[in-house]
Write an enzyme that holds these catalytic residues in place. Structure first.
Site, mmCIF file in Angstrom:
data_model
loop_
_atom_site.group_PDB
_atom_site.id
_atom_site.type_symbol
_atom_site.label_atom_id
_atom_site.label_comp_id
_atom_site.label_asym_id
_atom_site.label_seq_id
_atom_site.Cartn_x
_atom_site.Cartn_y
_atom_site.Cartn_z
ATOM 1 N N LYS A 77 42.796 47.730 51.526
ATOM 2 C CA LYS A 77 42.492 48.543 50.345
ATOM 3 C C LYS A 77 41.085 49.138 50.425
ATOM 4 O O LYS A 77 40.888 50.333 50.217
ATOM 5 C CB LYS A 77 42.605 47.684 49.059
ATOM 6 C CG LYS A 77 43.955 47.003 48.895
ATOM 7 C CD LYS A 77 44.003 46.157 47.625
ATOM 8 C CE LYS A 77 43.040 44.976 47.602
ATOM 9 N NZ LYS A 77 43.339 43.929 48.603
ATOM 10 N N ARG A 125 45.164 43.338 38.639
ATOM 11 C CA ARG A 125 45.676 42.198 39.393
ATOM 12 C C ARG A 125 46.605 41.320 38.570
ATOM 13 O O ARG A 125 47.132 40.336 39.099
ATOM 14 C CB ARG A 125 44.504 41.345 39.851
ATOM 15 C CG ARG A 125 44.049 41.589 41.293
ATOM 16 C CD ARG A 125 42.834 40.714 41.500
ATOM 17 N NE ARG A 125 42.569 40.297 42.835
ATOM 18 C CZ ARG A 125 41.721 40.895 43.670
ATOM 19 N NH1 ARG A 125 41.130 42.000 43.340
ATOM 20 N NH2 ARG A 125 41.485 40.362 44.844
ATOM 21 N N ARG A 185 36.296 39.870 59.006
ATOM 22 C CA ARG A 185 35.731 40.995 58.247
ATOM 23 C C ARG A 185 34.220 40.857 58.058
ATOM 24 O O ARG A 185 33.706 39.798 57.775
ATOM 25 C CB ARG A 185 36.414 41.042 56.879
ATOM 26 C CG ARG A 185 35.694 41.903 55.857
ATOM 27 C CD ARG A 185 36.593 42.284 54.719
ATOM 28 N NE ARG A 185 36.930 41.188 53.832
ATOM 29 C CZ ARG A 185 37.762 41.312 52.797
ATOM 30 N NH1 ARG A 185 38.372 42.462 52.559
ATOM 31 N NH2 ARG A 185 38.020 40.280 52.032
ATOM 32 N N ARG A 235 31.371 37.751 53.528
ATOM 33 C CA ARG A 235 31.563 37.184 52.191
ATOM 34 C C ARG A 235 31.805 35.684 52.263
ATOM 35 O O ARG A 235 32.559 35.212 53.112
ATOM 36 C CB ARG A 235 32.770 37.861 51.533
ATOM 37 C CG ARG A 235 32.448 39.234 51.002
ATOM 38 C CD ARG A 235 33.671 40.014 50.612
ATOM 39 N NE ARG A 235 34.655 39.274 49.845
ATOM 40 C CZ ARG A 235 35.792 39.805 49.414
ATOM 41 N NH1 ARG A 235 36.079 41.077 49.669
ATOM 42 N NH2 ARG A 235 36.650 39.084 48.739
ATOM 43 N N ARG A 290 43.788 32.887 47.531
ATOM 44 C CA ARG A 290 43.831 34.280 47.086
ATOM 45 C C ARG A 290 45.210 34.892 47.326
ATOM 46 O O ARG A 290 45.704 35.682 46.518
ATOM 47 C CB ARG A 290 42.731 35.084 47.790
ATOM 48 C CG ARG A 290 41.344 34.779 47.186
ATOM 49 C CD ARG A 290 40.195 35.028 48.139
ATOM 50 N NE ARG A 290 40.112 36.391 48.602
ATOM 51 C CZ ARG A 290 39.424 36.776 49.678
ATOM 52 N NH1 ARG A 290 38.756 35.883 50.398
ATOM 53 N NH2 ARG A 290 39.390 38.022 50.022
#
Ligand code: ADP
Ligand code: ADP
Ligand code: ZN
Length: 215
Positions: free
Chosen positions: A13, A88, A127, A161, A172
């Site tokens: 996203k 969400r 990431r 992160r 998640r």
């Protein structure tokens, strides 16, 4: 134009939102980014959200919907919005309808990035982003063109992160399955959902989205 990018953590996203911003001058509204900024600045919202985010659970609907409203008010009314990581939950989807309505905006597309869950842990644990401009990268799938230097701004500082670890990602993903995937039918009933293969190359995903929004 107002677009929702929907998909589990690591679906792409943020990557695709950044590209839409560059190509079309749209604005990316990422509740995750807004919450991380609030945590960093230790605002009341940040203090409330920090532990929840570290666990990989969802922050309250009231908090994120308020952030979205504020962000929309801070941008020009003719600038298109890309909602990344919001809504969400069903409650957030309801709030977004009201928020858009109050501002004379309509939702044009809900783009679902469909991905294999097995690929997501690798995407998330690899990431990283530029600490200066926020451009996203990946250890395997998208390294800076010059090692150690951001393609976009030249910064040599990058960050990862704290919630991008395997254990939190599992939580998640479970949150996504339980609370976020069930909002798709709301938009399907309006005929505005398109499914894009999020397992394809980044450029192919971008091309598919471009085709979609130009029709
Ligand atoms: P999200 O915002 O949905 O959580 P990101 O856009 O941050 O996901 O993507 C997660 C990671 O996977 C990033 O490191 C990104 O570079 C990488 N990535 C994104 N799209 C693809 C893709 N189509 N193929 C391979 N890696 C991807
Ligand atoms: P990703 O795209 O990788 O899932 P985000 O950056 O969108 O991650 O979100 C990071 C965390 O911020 C989430 O795990 C959750 O704790 C919180 N968060 C972000 N957006 C929302 C939202 N719309 N509702 C509730 N919590 C959110
Ligand atoms: Zn940069």
């Amino acid at each position: 134009m107002n677009i929702i990018l929907l998909g589990p953590p690591g679906a792409g996203k943020g990557t695709q939102a950044q590209r839409l911003v560059e190509r079309h001058g749209m604005r990316q509204l990422s509740t995750g980014d807004m919450l991380r900024a609030a945590v960093k600045a230790a605002t009341p919202v940040g203090l409330q959200a920090k532990a929840v985010m570290e666990r990989g659970e969802l922050v309250s609907d009231e908090i994120v919907s308020a952030l979205i409203g504020e962000e929309l008010d801070a941008m020009g009314s003719d600038t298109g919005a890309i909602f990344d990581g919001y809504p969400r939950t069903e409650a957030q989807a309801g709030s977004l309808d009201a928020i858009l309505d109050e501002r004379g905006r309509t939702l044009d597309h809900v783009i679902e990035l469909a991905v294999d869950e097995d690929a997501l842990v690798e995407r998330i644990t690899g990431r990283f982003t530029c600490a200066n401009c926020g451009k996203g990268y990946h250890d395997t799938f998208e390294q800076p063109k010059v090692a150690g230097e951001c393609d976009k701004c030249g910064s040599t500082e990058f960050k990862r992160r704290p919630d991008d670890n395997e254990e939190t990602v599992r939580t998640r993903m479970a949150e996504y399955r339980a609370k976020t995937a069930p909002i798709l039918p709301i938009y399907e009933a309006r005929g505005i959902v398109s499914r894009v293969d999020g397992m394809a190359d980044m450029d192919e995903v971008t091309a598919a989205i471009e085709r979609l929004i130009s029709t």
